[in-house]
Design a protein around this motif. Structure first.
Motif, PDB file in Angstrom:
ATOM      1  N   GLN A   1       0.825  -1.209   0.000  1.00  0.00           N
ATOM      2  CA  GLN A   1       0.000   0.000   0.000  1.00  0.00           C
ATOM      3  C   GLN A   1       0.863   1.265   0.000  1.00  0.00           C
ATOM      4  OE1 GLN A   1      -2.390  -0.744   3.508  1.00  0.00           O
ATOM      5  NE2 GLN A   1      -4.152  -1.383   2.265  1.00  0.00           N
TER       6      GLN A   1
ATOM      7  N   ARG B   1       8.414   5.937   3.354  1.00  0.00           N
ATOM      8  CA  ARG B   1       7.415   4.902   3.057  1.00  0.00           C
ATOM      9  C   ARG B   1       7.463   3.755   4.058  1.00  0.00           C
ATOM     10  NH1 ARG B   1       8.819   3.550  -2.794  1.00  0.00           N
ATOM     11  NH2 ARG B   1      10.670   4.817  -2.363  1.00  0.00           N
TER      12      ARG B   1
ATOM     13  N   HIS C   1       3.661   1.482  -1.476  1.00  0.00           N
ATOM     14  CA  HIS C   1       4.481   1.412  -2.695  1.00  0.00           C
ATOM     15  C   HIS C   1       5.967   1.209  -2.349  1.00  0.00           C
ATOM     16  CE1 HIS C   1       1.619   2.729  -6.035  1.00  0.00           C
ATOM     17  NE2 HIS C   1       0.874   2.609  -4.943  1.00  0.00           N
TER      18      HIS C   1
ATOM     19  N   LYS D   1       3.548  11.889  -8.531  1.00  0.00           N
ATOM     20  CA  LYS D   1       2.819  10.748  -9.084  1.00  0.00           C
ATOM     21  C   LYS D   1       2.738   9.607  -8.072  1.00  0.00           C
ATOM     22  CE  LYS D   1       2.844   7.486 -12.963  1.00  0.00           C
ATOM     23  NZ  LYS D   1       3.567   7.052 -14.200  1.00  0.00           N
ATOM     24  N   THR D   2       3.875   9.324  -7.428  1.00  0.00           N
ATOM     25  CA  THR D   2       3.898   8.253  -6.424  1.00  0.00           C
ATOM     26  C   THR D   2       3.060   8.633  -5.224  1.00  0.00           C
ATOM     27  OG1 THR D   2       6.131   7.637  -7.139  1.00  0.00           O
ATOM     28  CG2 THR D   2       5.391   6.805  -5.007  1.00  0.00           C
TER      29      THR D   2
ATOM     30  N   THR E   1      -8.164   2.624   0.586  1.00  0.00           N
ATOM     31  CA  THR E   1      -8.962   1.406   0.395  1.00  0.00           C
ATOM     32  C   THR E   1      -9.688   0.997   1.672  1.00  0.00           C
ATOM     33  OG1 THR E   1      -6.988   0.085   0.889  1.00  0.00           O
ATOM     34  CG2 THR E   1      -7.477   0.508  -1.419  1.00  0.00           C
TER      35      THR E   1
ATOM     36  N   SER F   1       0.410  10.538  -5.121  1.00  0.00           N
ATOM     37  CA  SER F   1      -1.009  10.388  -5.469  1.00  0.00           C
ATOM     38  C   SER F   1      -1.410   8.918  -5.474  1.00  0.00           C
ATOM     39  CB  SER F   1      -1.283  11.015  -6.841  1.00  0.00           C
ATOM     40  OG  SER F   1      -0.998  12.407  -6.814  1.00  0.00           O
ATOM     41  N   ALA F   2      -0.530   8.057  -6.006  1.00  0.00           N
ATOM     42  CA  ALA F   2      -0.821   6.623  -6.038  1.00  0.00           C
ATOM     43  C   ALA F   2      -0.909   6.052  -4.632  1.00  0.00           C
ATOM     44  CB  ALA F   2       0.261   5.889  -6.832  1.00  0.00           C
ATOM     45  N   ILE F   3      -0.030   6.508  -3.721  1.00  0.00           N
ATOM     46  CA  ILE F   3      -0.054   6.030  -2.333  1.00  0.00           C
ATOM     47  C   ILE F   3      -1.350   6.456  -1.652  1.00  0.00           C
ATOM     48  CG2 ILE F   3       1.017   6.310  -0.059  1.00  0.00           C
ATOM     49  CD1 ILE F   3       3.727   6.476  -1.487  1.00  0.00           C
TER      50      ILE F   3
ATOM     51  N   THR G   1      -4.229   7.059  -3.018  1.00  0.00           N
ATOM     52  CA  THR G   1      -5.315   6.237  -3.565  1.00  0.00           C
ATOM     53  C   THR G   1      -5.305   4.850  -2.934  1.00  0.00           C
ATOM     54  OG1 THR G   1      -5.194   7.417  -5.672  1.00  0.00           O
ATOM     55  CG2 THR G   1      -6.302   5.281  -5.670  1.00  0.00           C
ATOM     56  N   SER G   2      -4.098   4.298  -2.751  1.00  0.00           N
ATOM     57  CA  SER G   2      -3.960   2.954  -2.193  1.00  0.00           C
ATOM     58  C   SER G   2      -4.409   2.885  -0.742  1.00  0.00           C
ATOM     59  CB  SER G   2      -2.508   2.490  -2.315  1.00  0.00           C
ATOM     60  OG  SER G   2      -2.320   1.232  -1.719  1.00  0.00           O
TER      61      SER G   2
END
Length: 583
Positions: free
Chosen positions: A451, A483, A453, A509-510, A520, A512-514, A516-517
């Motif tokens: 999650q 992280r 990354h 970018k990373t 959950t 934003s992805a984190i 989103t993850s």
């Protein structure tokens, strides 16, 4: 000289009263036997004038050896008992002090200084151990030795007794003079060693900077100077000690010569028997050691009392951040609603308010960004949510319950704070991630790492999750450290997650992805403090702080349409990105 703190000494000795009494009785027996043995020697020697019997000599020798054996065994027992008290107090006190440090406010620990706390937890506690072990044993033994030995000597020859102990004040004065110097020299040696250790620790932590700027030679020279200072301090101490002990031996020898010279005259005149002279020599020898040791003992006693007060100063410090007498519990399941009502924060001894009249409501499951210029109070707000700093009552609420009324362990179990510089321990990556939940399975550890990354980075490590993380995570990059700290927070599964610029070392970018993850988890409330407005733009809502006040709030789309702090920050970030593209 430190004030005589018999109250503190009694408090530390009270739990060990039974052992102390047994030790005192053992010392009493030792001193009675120490007086009895020379008397027996005197009796046997004087009996030889009447006639010699080999069998009788053997019986008497066996009797004296038996007394000496019993005395040695009881002396050993007394030392084990009394020294054991000092050791037990040392262990208990160090544990008590460590437990007390864990409940102190982070701000207090920073102000006091970790070096000062460590010194008190090591050197001062060792001084207390010597006070309650060696010093008490030595003082009691010295008192009993004089109380029993001097009357025994006076019963043999008062005049010779006075002559033999006349040099003891000189011996005690010599010890006191040298011990004062030795304490100062020992302190300078410890300080030199401390500076040496600090340089080693600092250079190991900053080894990259040393190599980048080519300062190996300069640091080597600095170490050489400190090393020589330590050597000189150690030699000075050894030189003083090597001067003191021969002096004491010389004074003791003079005392014995005095007894022999005067005693032989008394024997010749018939005022003293040969057995009496031998007994007096044994008694004088018996008093030499406790007399010489008395100077060391008194200094140990004084140092121990100073250390007692220094330790008590730490133990009596009451943290501002603590559980109330009647703490409340959260209703399960915890929803994660956060609310501030007129929140004001100012640090201790600082009249300036860091946060001023902050009001907001964050609903369960919201992803909210907190942005603003440097120094506007964002980190202070994050720390206030977990009560890492002192918060007044009726200003911050979790699920409509005042955070001040909640037990600290429950509050921090439900609000997980990820600071910008997440501290990593010198252990495996796996153990760093599951620091908050030590018994968690490796499958859960892998899930939260995914999650955050972090999984792809870990695959590149030869030992994977068993990779040893260096001190403060020095073997990892800045992004990997952040992280890892985020993974640790995710593993606690707290309903509220506070990210204090915890993604500053990863790209937009990373980040934003984190985000989103980690969304959950249903109804997980996330507060993201960040300077990366591109990541903040994806949040449900944005709170804008400036000079400690909440000046704007809304969605990204609404805020960029209004001339204000947020629009200025957004335009500045976009301008920087364009410059980077040109370069």
């Amino acid at each position: 000289m430190a004030a005589f703190r018999i109250d503190l000494i009694n408090r530390y000795l009270k739990p060990h009263r039974r052992t102390l009494i047994l030790g005192a009785i053992s010392l009493l027996i030792v001193n009675i036997l120490s007086v009895a043995i020379p008397f027996e020697v005197r009796r046997v020697v004087d009996a030889l004038e009447e006639g010699f019997s080999f069998n009788n000599i053997l019986r008497q020798a066996g009797w004296i050896i038996s007394l000496a054996t019993v005395m040695g065994i009881v002396r050993l027992l007394s030392r084990q008992l009394v020294f054991g008290i000092g050791r037990q107090v040392e262990v208990d006190l160090r544990q008590r002090l460590f437990d007390h440090m864990l409940i102190q406010d982070p701000e207090w620990v920073q102000k006091t200084g970790s070096g000062e706390v460590i010194t008190r937890a090591t050197s001062d506690i060792e001084n207390i151990r010597r006070l309650l072990g060696f010093a008490i044993l030595s003082l009691t033994n010295t008192f009993l030795a004089y109380a029993f030995t001097i009357p025994a000597m006076l019963s043999i020859s008062p005049w010779l007794t006075a002559a033999s102990v006349s040099l003891y004040p000189l011996m005690l004065g010599t010890v006191r003079l040298f011990v004062g110097r030795m304490i100062g020299q020992r302190k300078r040696q410890q300080e030199a060693l401390s500076r040496l250790s600090e340089l080693i620790q600092e250079d190991l932590s900053g080894i990259s900077a040393i190599k980048i700027y080519g300062q190996e030679a300069a640091e080597g020279n600095a170490f050489s100077k400190l090393n020589i200072n330590y050597k000189n301090a150690a030699i000075n101490l050894a030189r003083t000690a090597s001067t003191l002990f021969p002096l004491l031996q010389g004074i003791s020898s003079i005392s014995l010569l005095l007894i022999l010279a005067l005693g032989s005259g008394l024997i010749e005149k018939g005022f003293l028997t040969i057995g009496g002279l031998i007994a007096l020599i044994l008694y004088v020898e018996r008093l030499v050691f406790p007399t010489a040791l008395l100077g060391f003992t008194l200094n140990t006693f004084q140092l121990g009392q100073v250390s007692l007060e220094r330790i008590e100063e730490l133990l009596t410090n009451t943290p501002l951040i603590k559980d109330q007498n009647q703490s409340r519990r959260l209703k399960l399941p915890v929803k994660g609603k956060l609310e501030a009502r007129g929140l004001n924060i100012s640090y201790e001894n600082d009249q300036k308010e860091i946060l001023k009249n902050i009001n907001f409501v964050i609903q369960p499951g919201e992803l909210v960004a907190i942005v603003g210029p440097v120094g506007c109070g964002k980190t202070t707000l994050a720390r206030a949510l977990g009560r890492m700093i002192n918060v007044s009552s009726k200003q911050l609420f979790l699920d409509d319950i005042d955070v001040v009324e909640l037990k600290l362990d429950e509050l921090r179990k439900n609000i997980s704070l990820v600071p910008q510089e997440g501290y990593l321990f010198t252990t495996t990556l796996k153990n760093n991630i599951r620091f908050g939940v030590p018994d968690e399975t490796i499958d859960k550890v892998k899930l939260v790492a995914s999650q955050a990354h972090l999984t792809e980075d870990i695959k590149g490590f030869p030992d994977g999750f068993e990779t040893l993380v260096g001190e403060r995570g020095i073997t990892l990059s800045g992004g990997q450290r952040q992280r890892t700290a985020l993974s640790r927070a995710l593993l606690t599964n707290a309903p509220v997650l506070v990210l204090d610029d915890a993604l500053a070392s990863v790209d937009n970018k990373t980040a934003s992805a984190i985000l989103t993850s980690i969304r959950t988890k249903v109804n997980r409330t996330i507060l993201m403090i960040s300077h990366q407005l591109s990541a903040a733009a994806a949040c449900d809502r944005i709170l804008v702080l400036s000079e400690g006040r909440l000046v704007q709030q809304g969605t990204h789309e609404s805020l960029i349409k209004i001339d204000g702090i947020y629009k200025k920050l957004w335009d500045r970030e976009k301008a920087v990105e364009k410059l980077d593209e040109v370069k």
